[in-house]
Design a protein around this motif. Structure first.
Motif: not given
Length: 67
Positions: A16, A53-54, A59
C-alpha cells in the motif's frame, strides 16, 4: 505514510505504501509484486499480510523487506 515497519525483526514497506509513493493503484502493485516473484521463483505467501480498510473489511497486502 512512508514509514518502514518492522516485521519479523526486519524493516519492511507495505504494498500500500509503494502504491502511494508510485501513484499506482494498490491492486496493480500487488499484481506487479506477484509477477516479479514468479519470475524470481519466490513464494509471495511469506510476504503476505492483512489490513483492515476504511470500510472495516480485511484486505490483503504484501510486506516487503529491503531485499
Amino acid at each position: 505514510m512512508s514509514e518502514l515497519l518492522t516485521f519479523n525483526n526486519e524493516l519492511t514497506m507495505s504494498s500500500r505504501e509503494i502504491a502511494t509513493l508510485t501513484g499506482k493503484k494498490h491492486y496493480d502493485v500487488m499484481r506487479d509484486i506477484e509477477l516479479l516473484a514468479a519470475q524470481l521463483e519466490v513464494d509471495v505467501s511469506k510476504f503476505g499480510g492483512i489490513y483492515t480498510d476504511s470500510q472495516n473489511r480485511q484486505q490483503a497486502e504484501y510486506l516487503l523487506d529491503k531485499d
